[in-house]
Design an enzyme around this catalytic site. Structure first.
Site, PDB file in Angstrom:
ATOM      1  N   LYS A  76       0.989  -1.260  -0.408  1.00 15.49           N
ATOM      2  CA  LYS A  76      -0.089  -0.607  -0.093  1.00 15.49           C
ATOM      3  C   LYS A  76       0.460   1.035   0.245  1.00 15.49           C
ATOM      4  O   LYS A  76       0.827   2.188  -0.783  1.00 15.49           O
ATOM      5  CB  LYS A  76      -0.527  -0.140   1.245  1.00 15.49           C
ATOM      6  N   GLN A 110      -4.478  -1.557   9.807  1.00 19.42           N
ATOM      7  CA  GLN A 110      -4.682  -2.890   9.195  1.00 19.42           C
ATOM      8  C   GLN A 110      -5.142  -4.158  10.408  1.00 19.42           C
ATOM      9  O   GLN A 110      -4.230  -4.374  11.305  1.00 19.42           O
ATOM     10  CB  GLN A 110      -3.110  -3.480   9.420  1.00 19.42           C
ATOM     11  N   ASP A 128     -11.389   2.810   4.578  1.00 20.93           N
ATOM     12  CA  ASP A 128     -11.257   0.817   4.481  1.00 20.93           C
ATOM     13  C   ASP A 128     -13.235   0.698   4.295  1.00 20.93           C
ATOM     14  O   ASP A 128     -13.059   0.222   3.389  1.00 20.93           O
ATOM     15  CB  ASP A 128     -11.252   0.330   5.364  1.00 20.93           C
TER      16      ASP A 128
HETATM   17  N1  GUN Z   1      -6.801  -6.923   6.239  1.00 20.85           N
HETATM   18  C1  GUN Z   1      -7.346  -7.704   5.370  1.00 20.85           C
HETATM   19  N2  GUN Z   1      -7.692  -7.342   3.766  1.00 20.85           N
HETATM   20  C2  GUN Z   1      -7.785  -5.829   4.918  1.00 20.85           C
HETATM   21  C3  GUN Z   1      -8.363  -4.382   4.013  1.00 20.85           C
HETATM   22  O1  GUN Z   1      -8.533  -4.734   3.102  1.00 20.85           O
HETATM   23  N3  GUN Z   1      -8.517  -3.632   4.918  1.00 20.85           N
HETATM   24  C4  GUN Z   1      -7.617  -3.708   6.357  1.00 20.85           C
HETATM   25  N4  GUN Z   1      -7.453  -2.226   7.400  1.00 20.85           N
HETATM   26  N5  GUN Z   1      -6.754  -4.723   6.857  1.00 20.85           N
HETATM   27  C5  GUN Z   1      -7.010  -5.349   5.653  1.00 20.85           C
END
Ligand code: GUN
Length: 282
Positions: free
Chosen positions: A50, A94, A117
């Site tokens: 990311k 995350q 998110d």
């Molecule tokens: N863990 C797995 N996929 C995601 C996501 O799209 N966002 C976040 N914050 N954590 C994740």
């Protein structure tokens, strides 16, 4: 293999490049802050990716690493700082969080206008009511892939395997809002094969390697594989038996290179959308 591959890597590159030009002349770059708690290897990989993509697009990216034993209050304090920081448009914590932390309370602390998110109750409620603002990145990316491939959704039968708040549930809502007739299969569903076998569009989001068998797929179906599972030999596979499914499907996403890069592209798009709104550029 007869199915067309839905190339999320190529589409995400195109979208990221377009976004780079879009944000280039904004008064300031969109700001994304990512909180990573602990050192889960898979989470570290995702967070690093990311950051790399954010840098390429020209977003202001900032990562906060917290120890695995951080307290709930300290984590919430960090979110409060980001909520109050005007240069931060998007906050991402995350998941999964280490044991002992309350992920629901953590999500609830994120200011809804910075919820890139789309996981807060505010974002989920808006999506459920058909007035989405910041939509969860993976389902949003799937819709973009389907649109780019010219898949007609209205009136089609869709089956979503998995009912998580992150993927399955919002995915089902988006497909229903696109006028599909949607069935959601979950851990208590009897005869998943029968449901999948009726689907024009299958979305697999269960997190179990090769759970959806190729033989279940209706000939001509579109198959979207959200799963990324690491096997003992180190290889990455999806939730679908890709090769066998590709013999029957009209189109299918590869793993890796299908949905994964689209999730990241949608995070960037959501961060830009949050910035646009906060900067009054809407
Ligand atoms: N863990 C797995 N996929 C995601 C996501 O799209 N966002 C976040 N914050 N954590 C994740």
């Amino acid at each position: 293999m007869s199915a067309t591959l839905l190339d999320g890597r190529a589409l995400s590159k195109k979208l990221n490049k377009a976004l780079k030009y879009t944000v280039a002349d904004w008064p300031r770059p969109p700001g994304l802050s990512v909180i990573l708690v602990g050192a889960d290897p898979a989470s570290e990989v995702y967070v690093r990716r990311k950051g790399i993509v954010a840098g390429r697009i020209g977003l202001a990216h900032h990562q906060i690493d917290l120890p695995v034993d951080v307290g709930q209050e300290e984590l919430l304090w960090n979110i409060d700082q980001l909520n109050a920081d005007d240069s931060v448009d998007g906050i991402l914590v995350q998941l999964p969080l280490p044991k002992g932390l309350d992920a629901d309370a953590v999500m609830a602390r994120i200011a809804p206008e910075k919820d890139v998110d789309g996981f807060t109750a505010t974002s989920a409620g808006k999506l459920a009511q058909g007035q989405p603002h910041l939509v969860p990145c993976t389902p949003k990316g799937v819709m973009e892939l389907l649109a780019d491939a010219g898949v007609e959704l209205s009136g089609k039968t869709a089956v979503v395997v998995g009912r998580s708040n992150i993927v399955g549930r919002p995915m089902a809502q988006l497909l229903e809002q696109a006028n599909c007739t949607v069935t959601v299969c979950h851990s208590r569903t009897q005869n998943v094969a029968e449901h999948v076998g009726r689907a024009d569009i299958v979305v697999a989001a269960v997190g179990r390697p090769h759970f959806v068998k190729g033989a279940w797929i209706k000939p001509g179906a579109i198959v979207i594989d959200v799963g990324i599972n690491r096997l003992e030999d180190g290889s990455l596979v999806g939730d679908v038996e890709t090769d066998a499914a590709a013999e029957r499907a009209a189109a299918i996403t590869p793993v890796p290179g299908g949905v994964g890069p689209m999730t990241i592209a949608m995070l960037m798009a959501n961060t830009a959308a949050a910035a646009k709104s906060r900067l009054g550029l809407d």
